[in-house]
Design a protein around this motif. Structure first.
Motif, mmCIF file in Angstrom:
data_model
loop_
_atom_site.group_PDB
_atom_site.id
_atom_site.type_symbol
_atom_site.label_atom_id
_atom_site.label_comp_id
_atom_site.label_asym_id
_atom_site.label_seq_id
_atom_site.Cartn_x
_atom_site.Cartn_y
_atom_site.Cartn_z
ATOM 1 N N LEU A 1 0.799 -1.112 -0.133
ATOM 2 C CA LEU A 1 -0.020 0.067 0.167
ATOM 3 C C LEU A 1 0.842 1.285 -0.194
ATOM 4 O O LEU A 1 0.567 2.271 -0.701
ATOM 5 C CB LEU A 1 -0.883 0.088 1.346
ATOM 6 C CG LEU A 1 -2.147 -1.197 1.212
ATOM 7 C CD1 LEU A 1 -2.685 -0.963 2.699
ATOM 8 C CD2 LEU A 1 -2.907 -1.180 0.223
ATOM 9 N N GLU A 2 1.845 1.169 0.817
ATOM 10 C CA GLU A 2 2.669 2.514 1.111
ATOM 11 C C GLU A 2 3.543 2.701 -0.143
ATOM 12 O O GLU A 2 3.723 4.047 -0.966
ATOM 13 C CB GLU A 2 3.735 2.426 2.287
ATOM 14 C CG GLU A 2 4.596 3.676 2.386
ATOM 15 C CD GLU A 2 5.475 3.335 3.559
ATOM 16 O OE1 GLU A 2 6.195 4.215 3.915
ATOM 17 O OE2 GLU A 2 5.443 2.114 4.096
ATOM 18 N N GLU B 1 1.657 4.078 -3.182
ATOM 19 C CA GLU B 1 0.982 5.372 -2.776
ATOM 20 C C GLU B 1 -0.548 4.992 -2.620
ATOM 21 O O GLU B 1 -1.342 5.900 -3.266
ATOM 22 C CB GLU B 1 1.125 6.650 -3.809
ATOM 23 C CG GLU B 1 2.692 6.669 -3.869
ATOM 24 C CD GLU B 1 3.076 8.039 -4.810
ATOM 25 O OE1 GLU B 1 2.101 8.355 -5.653
ATOM 26 O OE2 GLU B 1 4.201 8.409 -4.761
ATOM 27 N N MET B 2 -1.022 3.904 -2.170
ATOM 28 C CA MET B 2 -2.457 3.520 -1.852
ATOM 29 C C MET B 2 -2.794 3.576 -0.525
ATOM 30 O O MET B 2 -3.671 2.617 -0.008
ATOM 31 C CB MET B 2 -2.764 2.244 -2.567
ATOM 32 C CG MET B 2 -2.287 2.149 -4.135
ATOM 33 S SD MET B 2 -2.785 0.417 -4.932
ATOM 34 C CE MET B 2 -4.262 0.460 -4.734
ATOM 35 N N THR B 3 -2.096 4.450 0.372
ATOM 36 C CA THR B 3 -2.460 4.461 1.679
ATOM 37 C C THR B 3 -3.820 5.087 1.832
ATOM 38 O O THR B 3 -4.238 5.889 1.358
ATOM 39 C CB THR B 3 -1.212 5.093 2.613
ATOM 40 O OG1 THR B 3 -1.290 6.834 2.175
ATOM 41 C CG2 THR B 3 -0.023 4.379 2.453
ATOM 42 N N ASP B 4 -4.412 4.617 3.038
ATOM 43 C CA ASP B 4 -5.778 5.191 3.236
ATOM 44 C C ASP B 4 -6.001 5.304 4.790
ATOM 45 O O ASP B 4 -4.982 4.929 5.694
ATOM 46 C CB ASP B 4 -6.587 4.442 2.779
ATOM 47 C CG ASP B 4 -6.831 3.028 3.830
ATOM 48 O OD1 ASP B 4 -5.930 2.432 3.746
ATOM 49 O OD2 ASP B 4 -8.004 2.878 4.433
ATOM 50 N N PRO B 5 -6.950 6.174 5.116
ATOM 51 C CA PRO B 5 -7.047 6.533 6.731
ATOM 52 C C PRO B 5 -7.553 5.464 7.485
ATOM 53 O O PRO B 5 -7.957 5.685 8.762
ATOM 54 C CB PRO B 5 -7.791 7.926 6.681
ATOM 55 C CG PRO B 5 -8.667 7.677 5.592
ATOM 56 C CD PRO B 5 -7.869 7.098 4.523
ATOM 57 N N TYR B 6 -8.010 4.379 7.027
ATOM 58 C CA TYR B 6 -8.560 3.233 7.675
ATOM 59 C C TYR B 6 -7.654 1.871 7.841
ATOM 60 O O TYR B 6 -7.040 1.562 8.676
ATOM 61 C CB TYR B 6 -9.821 2.907 7.213
ATOM 62 C CG TYR B 6 -10.523 4.003 7.007
ATOM 63 C CD1 TYR B 6 -11.312 4.701 8.159
ATOM 64 C CD2 TYR B 6 -10.932 4.770 5.787
ATOM 65 C CE1 TYR B 6 -11.935 5.879 8.215
ATOM 66 C CE2 TYR B 6 -11.715 6.111 5.913
ATOM 67 C CZ TYR B 6 -12.183 6.510 7.057
ATOM 68 O OH TYR B 6 -13.094 7.565 6.960
ATOM 69 N N TYR C 1 -4.615 1.022 6.079
ATOM 70 C CA TYR C 1 -3.321 1.394 6.466
ATOM 71 C C TYR C 1 -3.145 1.933 7.765
ATOM 72 O O TYR C 1 -2.020 1.561 8.413
ATOM 73 C CB TYR C 1 -2.832 2.332 5.139
ATOM 74 C CG TYR C 1 -1.152 2.599 5.572
ATOM 75 C CD1 TYR C 1 -0.502 1.484 5.002
ATOM 76 C CD2 TYR C 1 -0.756 3.782 5.999
ATOM 77 C CE1 TYR C 1 0.919 1.650 5.114
ATOM 78 C CE2 TYR C 1 0.610 3.908 6.309
ATOM 79 C CZ TYR C 1 1.585 2.864 5.850
ATOM 80 O OH TYR C 1 2.693 3.122 5.800
ATOM 81 N N GLY D 1 -7.770 4.162 -7.167
ATOM 82 C CA GLY D 1 -7.493 3.934 -5.592
ATOM 83 C C GLY D 1 -7.684 2.453 -5.005
ATOM 84 O O GLY D 1 -8.160 1.749 -5.942
ATOM 85 N N LEU D 2 -7.600 2.666 -3.811
ATOM 86 C CA LEU D 2 -7.494 1.261 -2.919
ATOM 87 C C LEU D 2 -8.784 0.545 -3.214
ATOM 88 O O LEU D 2 -9.126 -0.656 -3.555
ATOM 89 C CB LEU D 2 -7.060 1.394 -1.744
ATOM 90 C CG LEU D 2 -7.063 0.117 -0.851
ATOM 91 C CD1 LEU D 2 -6.508 -0.931 -1.326
ATOM 92 C CD2 LEU D 2 -6.820 0.485 0.558
ATOM 93 N N TYR D 3 -9.835 1.623 -2.752
ATOM 94 C CA TYR D 3 -11.348 1.064 -2.713
ATOM 95 C C TYR D 3 -11.939 1.112 -4.049
ATOM 96 O O TYR D 3 -13.036 1.722 -4.231
ATOM 97 C CB TYR D 3 -11.936 2.045 -1.652
ATOM 98 C CG TYR D 3 -11.374 1.796 -0.368
ATOM 99 C CD1 TYR D 3 -11.549 0.378 0.370
ATOM 100 C CD2 TYR D 3 -10.651 2.730 0.118
ATOM 101 C CE1 TYR D 3 -11.014 0.534 1.656
ATOM 102 C CE2 TYR D 3 -10.221 2.752 1.416
ATOM 103 C CZ TYR D 3 -10.272 1.449 2.324
ATOM 104 O OH TYR D 3 -9.681 1.228 3.548
#
Length: 337
Positions: free
Chosen positions: A25-26, A29-34, A36, A288-290
């Motif tokens: 993820l890091e 560049e796919m980090t998220d506030p949940y 990750y 994005g991730l989601y």
């Protein structure tokens, strides 16, 4: 040392999976506030606490000879691969690369050097408190705590003087998890007598709620360094406790067995895997991730990284020399991570 504990190895396996997912993820560049945020809060503290816990399963050292022998073994396991991988990475500018890494460990395999420093603190504190330990558990516990506190002032002093040699901030951040892991293991029987089972369950549920709150709600934009450090330490301790509780209370299963097998190779995986976290990324991602693409990309990247890592570990272990230099393991040793 007591017989190898499947639960501890399974925790190592679970922790290294968190690290691998976190790096995918890091680095992409796919980090998220949940997702990750949860991984970042606990992935390294659980490793540190586990190592401290395992140290507590051994008899404490009682003389300088034992101290010297133990520190020598830890240097082989952690310092040798730290410098070997640093050499491989900075071969084109060795002096500058080494200097930068030693004053900013997170530019290299910081976990190895920080873990070595924590081991030095622990075993030195054991040596200094040995005479008091002979007079009873309580005196030994107090003397050990005082010794750890005294040794910690070295790193606090570095921060005050803005001396960044061997990144004292990392030692201070992970010292609580390491020492708590050790004390829980060393004084396990006494702790079990004091804490009722029902209270353990209440503490577990409360910790889950608090951990979620800390990771999602607490302001991550705080500018005060020591406040940030305190929050990071607290999150790591709570998250590690949750993982410990789940694995130590869970029954044996196929999943736990598989994780335990993986957990025997955590060090090898740790030093190699992140080099291939971007193996499928050839540019800026436009999703994005989601999203369906995001989820499939993360899964594919994780699989590709895992296969490449496993292949390199296998090849490196075919030679006693590369096994020693890259992983700090002698040919007669089993991989314990």
């Amino acid at each position: 040392m007591k017989e190898r504990n499947t639960s501890l190895d399974a925790m190592k396996g679970f922790a290294i999976l968190l690290v691998m997912i976190g790096h995918v993820l890091e680095w992409n560049e796919m980090t998220d506030p949940y997702l990750y945020a949860f991984i970042e809060a606990v992935q390294m503290p659980i490793f540190i606490m586990l190592n401290g816990y395992i140290c507590g399963l051994k008899l404490p050292i009682t003389n300088f000879g034992q101290w010297k022998n133990t520190i020598s073994k830890r240097a082989t396991a952690y310092v040798v691969p730290f410098f070997m991988w640093l050499l491989l990475k900075q071969w084109d500018d060795i002096i500058r690369g080494f200097k930068n890494a030693l004053f900013q460990l997170d530019r290299a395999l910081w976990f190895l050097m920080t873990l070595f420093i924590l081991n030095v603190i622990l075993y030195t504190a054991q040596l200094l408190s040995n005479k008091f330990r002979k007079n009873g558990k309580l005196q030994g516990f107090i003397a050990f705590g005082i010794a750890v506190g005294m040794l910690s002032t070295i790193f606090v002093g570095q921060l005050i003087l803005k001396n960044r040699f061997l990144s004292p901030i990392l030692t201070l951040r992970y010292l609580p998890a390491f020492i708590i892991g050790y004390l829980v293991s060393a004084y396990k029987e006494d702790i079990v007598k004091l804490v009722h089972k029902n209270l353990q369950l209440v503490a577990f549920v409360s910790s889950i709620v608090l951990f979620i709150y800390m990771c999602v709600i607490v302001d991550t934009q705080i500018q005060k360094p020591f406040v940030i450090l305190g929050i990071q330490i607290f999150e790591g301790l709570i998250g590690s406790y949750i993982i410990f509780y789940i694995f130590l209370k869970s029954k044996e299963s196929v999943i736990k067995e598989k994780l335990a097998r993986l957990g025997k190779y955590t060090l090898e995986i740790y030093v190699i895997h992140f080099h291939f976290a971007r193996i499928l990324n050839r540019g800026h991602l436009d999703f994005g991730l989601y999203s369906i693409k995001g989820i499939l990309f993360v899964i594919a990247s994780f699989v590709a990284m895992s296969i490449t890592t496993a292949a390199l570990i296998y090849m490196a272990k075919q030679s006693p020399l590369t096994n020693f230099l890259m992983f700090g393991k002698r040919s007669s040793q089993k991989s314990k991570g």
